[in-house]
Design a protein around this motif. Structure first.
Motif, PDB file in Angstrom:
ATOM      1  N   ASP A  37       0.834  -1.207   0.000  1.00  0.00           N
ATOM      2  CA  ASP A  37       0.000   0.000   0.000  1.00  0.00           C
ATOM      3  C   ASP A  37       0.868   1.256   0.000  1.00  0.00           C
ATOM      4  N   MET A  38       1.943   1.240   0.797  1.00  0.00           N
ATOM      5  CA  MET A  38       2.859   2.374   0.848  1.00  0.00           C
ATOM      6  C   MET A  38       3.512   2.604  -0.511  1.00  0.00           C
ATOM      7  N   HIS A  39       3.963   1.526  -1.123  1.00  0.00           N
ATOM      8  CA  HIS A  39       4.623   1.619  -2.428  1.00  0.00           C
ATOM      9  C   HIS A  39       3.647   2.089  -3.501  1.00  0.00           C
ATOM     10  N   ARG A  40       2.442   1.567  -3.463  1.00  0.00           N
ATOM     11  CA  ARG A  40       1.427   1.915  -4.464  1.00  0.00           C
ATOM     12  C   ARG A  40       1.059   3.399  -4.362  1.00  0.00           C
ATOM     13  N   MET A  41       0.902   3.895  -3.141  1.00  0.00           N
ATOM     14  CA  MET A  41       0.540   5.302  -2.984  1.00  0.00           C
ATOM     15  C   MET A  41       1.687   6.213  -3.426  1.00  0.00           C
ATOM     16  N   THR A  42       2.916   5.801  -3.163  1.00  0.00           N
ATOM     17  CA  THR A  42       4.076   6.606  -3.553  1.00  0.00           C
ATOM     18  C   THR A  42       4.199   6.712  -5.067  1.00  0.00           C
ATOM     19  N   THR A  43       4.088   5.594  -5.744  1.00  0.00           N
ATOM     20  CA  THR A  43       4.196   5.622  -7.204  1.00  0.00           C
ATOM     21  C   THR A  43       3.012   6.358  -7.823  1.00  0.00           C
ATOM     22  N   GLY A  44       1.843   6.242  -7.205  1.00  0.00           N
ATOM     23  CA  GLY A  44       0.690   6.982  -7.701  1.00  0.00           C
ATOM     24  C   GLY A  44       0.861   8.479  -7.547  1.00  0.00           C
ATOM     25  N   TYR A  45       1.439   8.890  -6.436  1.00  0.00           N
ATOM     26  CA  TYR A  45       1.714  10.312  -6.205  1.00  0.00           C
ATOM     27  C   TYR A  45       2.718  10.836  -7.227  1.00  0.00           C
ATOM     28  N   LEU A  46       3.735  10.045  -7.486  1.00  0.00           N
ATOM     29  CA  LEU A  46       4.749  10.442  -8.466  1.00  0.00           C
ATOM     30  C   LEU A  46       4.147  10.572  -9.855  1.00  0.00           C
TER      31      LEU A  46
ATOM     32  N   MET B  93       0.376  21.088  -5.756  1.00  0.00           N
ATOM     33  CA  MET B  93       0.276  19.639  -5.594  1.00  0.00           C
ATOM     34  C   MET B  93      -0.074  19.344  -4.148  1.00  0.00           C
ATOM     35  N   GLN B  94      -0.813  18.261  -3.947  1.00  0.00           N
ATOM     36  CA  GLN B  94      -1.210  17.883  -2.592  1.00  0.00           C
ATOM     37  C   GLN B  94      -0.001  17.442  -1.764  1.00  0.00           C
ATOM     38  N   ASN B  95      -0.167  17.491  -0.441  1.00  0.00           N
ATOM     39  CA  ASN B  95       0.837  16.923   0.449  1.00  0.00           C
ATOM     40  C   ASN B  95       0.794  15.405   0.388  1.00  0.00           C
ATOM     41  N   PHE B  96       1.828  14.791   0.934  1.00  0.00           N
ATOM     42  CA  PHE B  96       1.942  13.325   0.940  1.00  0.00           C
ATOM     43  C   PHE B  96       2.397  12.908   2.328  1.00  0.00           C
ATOM     44  N   GLY B  97       1.593  12.106   3.029  1.00  0.00           N
ATOM     45  CA  GLY B  97       1.928  11.759   4.401  1.00  0.00           C
ATOM     46  C   GLY B  97       1.834  10.278   4.720  1.00  0.00           C
ATOM     47  N   LEU B  98       2.821   9.791   5.465  1.00  0.00           N
ATOM     48  CA  LEU B  98       2.818   8.443   6.035  1.00  0.00           C
ATOM     49  C   LEU B  98       2.887   8.608   7.543  1.00  0.00           C
ATOM     50  N   VAL B  99       1.787   8.277   8.234  1.00  0.00           N
ATOM     51  CA  VAL B  99       1.708   8.461   9.674  1.00  0.00           C
ATOM     52  C   VAL B  99       1.415   7.131  10.348  1.00  0.00           C
TER      53      VAL B  99
ATOM     54  N   PHE C  27       2.319  13.855 -10.146  1.00  0.00           N
ATOM     55  CA  PHE C  27       3.069  15.069  -9.868  1.00  0.00           C
ATOM     56  C   PHE C  27       3.239  15.865 -11.164  1.00  0.00           C
ATOM     57  N   PRO C  28       3.146  17.201 -11.088  1.00  0.00           N
ATOM     58  CA  PRO C  28       3.336  18.020 -12.298  1.00  0.00           C
ATOM     59  C   PRO C  28       4.647  17.699 -13.003  1.00  0.00           C
ATOM     60  N   ALA C  29       4.645  17.849 -14.323  1.00  0.00           N
ATOM     61  CA  ALA C  29       5.804  17.436 -15.119  1.00  0.00           C
ATOM     62  C   ALA C  29       6.987  18.372 -14.980  1.00  0.00           C
ATOM     63  N   HIS C  30       6.741  19.636 -14.640  1.00  0.00           N
ATOM     64  CA  HIS C  30       7.843  20.585 -14.552  1.00  0.00           C
ATOM     65  C   HIS C  30       7.520  21.656 -13.504  1.00  0.00           C
ATOM     66  N   ARG C  31       8.506  22.463 -13.174  1.00  0.00           N
ATOM     67  CA  ARG C  31       8.381  23.419 -12.086  1.00  0.00           C
ATOM     68  C   ARG C  31       7.307  24.470 -12.345  1.00  0.00           C
ATOM     69  N   ASP C  32       7.212  24.961 -13.577  1.00  0.00           N
ATOM     70  CA  ASP C  32       6.220  25.986 -13.877  1.00  0.00           C
ATOM     71  C   ASP C  32       4.808  25.473 -13.603  1.00  0.00           C
ATOM     72  N   ALA C  33       4.561  24.233 -13.966  1.00  0.00           N
ATOM     73  CA  ALA C  33       3.242  23.647 -13.731  1.00  0.00           C
ATOM     74  C   ALA C  33       2.976  23.482 -12.239  1.00  0.00           C
TER      75      ALA C  33
ATOM     76  N   LEU D 291      12.075  13.237  -7.915  1.00  0.00           N
ATOM     77  CA  LEU D 291      11.693  14.620  -8.179  1.00  0.00           C
ATOM     78  C   LEU D 291      12.914  15.494  -8.430  1.00  0.00           C
ATOM     79  N   ILE D 292      14.002  15.237  -7.715  1.00  0.00           N
ATOM     80  CA  ILE D 292      15.246  15.973  -7.957  1.00  0.00           C
ATOM     81  C   ILE D 292      15.722  15.726  -9.383  1.00  0.00           C
ATOM     82  N   LYS D 293      15.686  14.472  -9.782  1.00  0.00           N
ATOM     83  CA  LYS D 293      16.142  14.129 -11.128  1.00  0.00           C
ATOM     84  C   LYS D 293      15.254  14.752 -12.198  1.00  0.00           C
ATOM     85  N   ALA D 294      13.977  14.981 -11.857  1.00  0.00           N
ATOM     86  CA  ALA D 294      13.045  15.600 -12.802  1.00  0.00           C
ATOM     87  C   ALA D 294      13.191  17.118 -12.858  1.00  0.00           C
TER      88      ALA D 294
END
Length: 287
Positions: A96-105, A120-126, A108-114, A167-170
């Motif tokens: 579930d953790m992996h699925r949500m992470t890849t779904g969030y990615l 973009m929404q926050n992403f939390g694991l609590v 995620f917008p394709a570039h900084r301007d977007a 995201l850094i690589k993007a």
């Protein structure tokens, strides 16, 4: 997370380097360059056919930009090799953790301007049952609760560091902070007699990063000044539509107790579908 002296030393070093590059002065000792073609200026100078001096980006520029983003993210050494791909997801919770992470990615917008335009929404694991809730239990019940609701060492930080590396690589600017270290250093910066220069420099990085990864939020010992700081950071990033990727060993309720209800409301309310209550076996103890 670096301490204040490291940050200030880094700022001074970067300022000196920029000054040296602008003056185009060689090292007194004939230093060796990482890129001999541009002498680490990231620009190649040449004379065009009309005799004018021109410049073009060196082929090393993209590589160095990525390296600077990675270094400036301040990723802890222990997670140097953490990626989404090498995250072990054998249990249902890990899946579930992996699925949500890849779904969030994927969303995620394709570039900084977007990102700056649409946000973009926050992403939390609590935790599903917070550390403070367990601490308040009677001794005879505490051990069983720890085993049933453990949220330590289940890979939250590993997975989120892997997300940040993608995201850094993007091309996004990412900053990773650890709650206790960040709070200690920020409180110390506020007490420094430098007209707030160090404090504002720390806050500028936290506010301006495209993505802020806040590890173990709510771990620092609560205080009124810290509660104000939590709210200011979270609310300001909320207004700027800049996401916070966060993990915590507190649950929704106990996290609000630790960082303040207004801050928790902003932080959690901005997650939408990207908030997961986690538990599992501590891989450190298992190992």
């Amino acid at each position: 997370m670096q301490n204040i002296s490291d940050i200030m030393a880094g700022l001074q070093e970067r300022a000196m380097k920029m000054s040296s590059l602008q003056q185009n002065e060689p090292s007194k000792h004939g230093a060796e360059y990482e890129c001999p073609q541009c002498k680490d200026t990231e620009m190649i100078l040449y004379i065009d056919e009309d005799g004018y001096s021109m410049g073009r980006p060196c082929e090393c520029k993209d590589r160095k930009v990525w390296k600077r983003r990675f270094k400036n993210a301040m990723i802890p050494d222990e997670f140097t090799y953490a990626t989404i791909e090498n995250f072990q997801h054998d249990t249902d919770m890990q899946k579930d953790m992996h699925r949500m992470t890849t779904g969030y990615l994927d969303r995620f917008p394709a570039h900084r301007d977007a990102l700056h335009k649409h946000g973009m929404q926050n992403f939390g694991l609590v935790a599903d049952f917070g550390e403070q809730r367990i601490r308040r239990m009677p001794d005879e019940s505490r051990t069983a609760a720890k085993q049933e609701h453990n949220s330590f060492g289940i890979g939250k930080t590993h997975l989120q560091i892997g997300l940040c590396k993608k995201l850094i690589k993007a091309g996004f600017n990412v900053l990773v902070i650890s709650d206790v270290s960040f709070m200690d250093e920020t409180m110390a910066a506020k007490r420094m007699s430098d007209n707030g220069e160090t404090f504002h420099e720390l806050m500028r990085g936290v506010m301006e990063a495209d993505v802020l990864m806040w590890d173990d939020i709510g771990k620092a010992k609560p205080s009124e000044s810290k509660e104000d700081l939590y709210y200011n950071v979270i609310n300001e990033r909320y207004k700027r539509k800049k996401p916070i990727v966060f993990s915590s060993n507190e649950d929704r309720g106990t996290l609000a107790d630790r960082i303040g209800y207004a801050a928790a409301s902003r932080l959690i309310g901005q997650c939408g579908d990207y908030l997961l209550e986690t538990k599992g076996q501590d891989w450190r103890l298992k190992r």
